[in-house]
Design an enzyme around this catalytic site. Structure first.
Site, short mmCIF file in Angstrom:
data_model
loop_
_atom_site.label_atom_id
_atom_site.label_comp_id
_atom_site.label_asym_id
_atom_site.label_seq_id
_atom_site.Cartn_x
_atom_site.Cartn_y
_atom_site.Cartn_z
N ASP A 149 -34.01 72.15 -17.25
CA ASP A 149 -33.68 73.12 -16.20
C ASP A 149 -32.67 72.45 -15.28
O ASP A 149 -33.03 71.60 -14.47
CB ASP A 149 -34.95 73.52 -15.45
CG ASP A 149 -34.67 74.34 -14.20
OD1 ASP A 149 -33.56 74.91 -14.09
OD2 ASP A 149 -35.56 74.42 -13.33
N GLY A 176 -30.37 72.84 -12.36
CA GLY A 176 -30.10 73.71 -11.22
C GLY A 176 -28.88 73.28 -10.43
O GLY A 176 -28.07 72.46 -10.89
N THR A 198 -28.94 71.59 -7.64
CA THR A 198 -29.18 70.32 -6.95
C THR A 198 -29.78 69.26 -7.85
O THR A 198 -29.41 68.09 -7.78
CB THR A 198 -30.12 70.55 -5.74
OG1 THR A 198 -29.58 71.57 -4.90
CG2 THR A 198 -30.29 69.27 -4.94
N LEU A 200 -31.67 68.17 -11.88
CA LEU A 200 -32.01 68.42 -13.28
C LEU A 200 -33.48 68.10 -13.45
O LEU A 200 -33.93 67.01 -13.11
CB LEU A 200 -31.16 67.55 -14.21
CG LEU A 200 -31.45 67.66 -15.72
CD1 LEU A 200 -30.19 67.38 -16.53
CD2 LEU A 200 -32.56 66.70 -16.18
N TYR A 220 -29.26 94.32 -16.02
CA TYR A 220 -28.04 93.96 -15.29
C TYR A 220 -26.86 94.75 -15.83
O TYR A 220 -26.79 95.04 -17.02
CB TYR A 220 -27.78 92.46 -15.46
CG TYR A 220 -27.47 91.72 -14.17
CD1 TYR A 220 -28.23 91.92 -13.02
CD2 TYR A 220 -26.45 90.77 -14.12
CE1 TYR A 220 -27.97 91.22 -11.86
CE2 TYR A 220 -26.18 90.06 -12.96
CZ TYR A 220 -26.94 90.29 -11.83
OH TYR A 220 -26.68 89.59 -10.68
N ASP A 223 -31.09 80.85 -15.39
CA ASP A 223 -32.35 80.42 -14.78
C ASP A 223 -33.17 81.62 -14.31
O ASP A 223 -34.40 81.64 -14.45
CB ASP A 223 -32.10 79.45 -13.64
CG ASP A 223 -31.24 80.03 -12.52
OD1 ASP A 223 -30.43 80.94 -12.79
OD2 ASP A 223 -31.38 79.58 -11.36
N ARG A 224 -32.49 82.62 -13.79
CA ARG A 224 -33.19 83.83 -13.36
C ARG A 224 -33.83 84.52 -14.57
O ARG A 224 -34.98 84.97 -14.51
CB ARG A 224 -32.22 84.78 -12.67
CG ARG A 224 -31.59 84.22 -11.40
CD ARG A 224 -30.44 85.07 -10.88
NE ARG A 224 -30.89 86.42 -10.47
CZ ARG A 224 -30.05 87.40 -10.15
NH1 ARG A 224 -28.73 87.20 -10.22
NH2 ARG A 224 -30.52 88.58 -9.77
N THR A 253 -34.79 75.31 19.93
CA THR A 253 -33.77 75.67 18.95
C THR A 253 -34.15 75.25 17.54
O THR A 253 -33.89 75.99 16.57
CB THR A 253 -32.42 75.03 19.35
OG1 THR A 253 -32.09 75.45 20.68
CG2 THR A 253 -31.32 75.47 18.41
#
Length: 255
Positions: free
Chosen positions: A7, A9, A11, A13, A96, A105-106, A183
């Site tokens: 997988d 992604g 950021t 693996l 889609y 991935d989705r 904040t």
């Protein structure tokens, strides 16, 4: 016949080695590395690992990253295969407009979620929420049709956007509060509420469309931080993409 699932992604693996490319296979080893460190996989994480019989992965990080990962797998005489979103796969129908443009991935996560429910005898609408660099919320009806989904920024992107566009917001990460009074807490709470609100809106949409409330399955690196702030009940599944890859592999790598 061992099986390596990947997988890749935006950021990190993530990888998992199983004893076979079948649903319910025994997990032998697993790990995760940041993308800047993938060029050392062969000498570190994968050093000494028995050669897998099959490799299947999904990648959203782009072709350059895919090539770097492929170079690390040259220690084995196995050609990796990559999932591409298709009109149909493993019992799911892709709604889609252009099925191939749906992030792999989705697609894989939806397959994992759908079959997770089927294995428990549940045939209901489903929302699949992935909370990572970006956040995606996918809607699937009870028949296994992907109705559509939304994409919104993850926490990190939201905060960086505010920091770059607004003076004086370079502050430490805060906590989620009902009524933030500083904040740091205001920024963290705002991002969390934005994601939780988007999920709730999709719950309302699919409930109205299908006539019943959905099951909600959540995954991703930041899912565990988000879960306590959700206004709907969610099931946390860390291995959802690997579950989906096993479902696909069990059909593609039949003995």
């Amino acid at each position: 016949m061992t099986f390596l699932a990947l997988d890749v992604g935006n950021t990190r693996l993530k990888w998992a080695q199983y004893d076979a490319p079948v649903v319910g296979a025994k997990l032998l080893a697993h790990g995760a590395v940041f993308l800047e460190n993938i060029d050392r996989l062969a000498e570190n994480d994968w050093h000494g690992m028995p050669e897998p019989s099959a490799i299947l992965g999904c990648v959203v990080a782009g072709d350059a990253i895919k090539r770097r990962v492929a170079e690390q797998m040259e220690i084995w005489d196995v050609l990796p295969r990559w999932v591409h979103s298709s009109p149909q796969e493993a019992g799911l129908t892709n709604g889609y407009d252009h099925p191939a443009r749906l992030g792999s991935d989705r697609w894989v996560a939806m397959i994992g979620a759908y079959h997770r429910l089927l294995a428990r005898g549940i045939r209901k609408p489903c929302l699949v929420v992935m909370v990572g660099t970006a956040v995606t919320v996918e809607a699937i009806d009870a028949s296994g049709k992907f109705l559509g989904g939304i994409i919104l920024p993850g926490h990190g992107i939201m905060l960086r956007a505010l920091e770059s566009g607004t003076a004086g917001l370079h502050v430490p990460t805060g906590d989620v509060r009902d009524f933030p009074t500083n904040t740091s807490d205001a920024l963290t709470s705002g991002g969390t509420f934005a994601i939780a609100g988007a999920v709730q809106r999709m719950v309302d949409n699919i409930t109205r469309h299908c006539g019943e409330a959905p099951e909600c399955i959540m995954t991703g690196g930041a899912a565990w931080k988000m879960a306590p702030s959700m206004s709907v009940k969610v099931e946390l599944v860390e291995t959802l993409i690997f579950d989906g890859l096993l479902e696909i592999a069990s059909r593609r790598f039949k003995p």
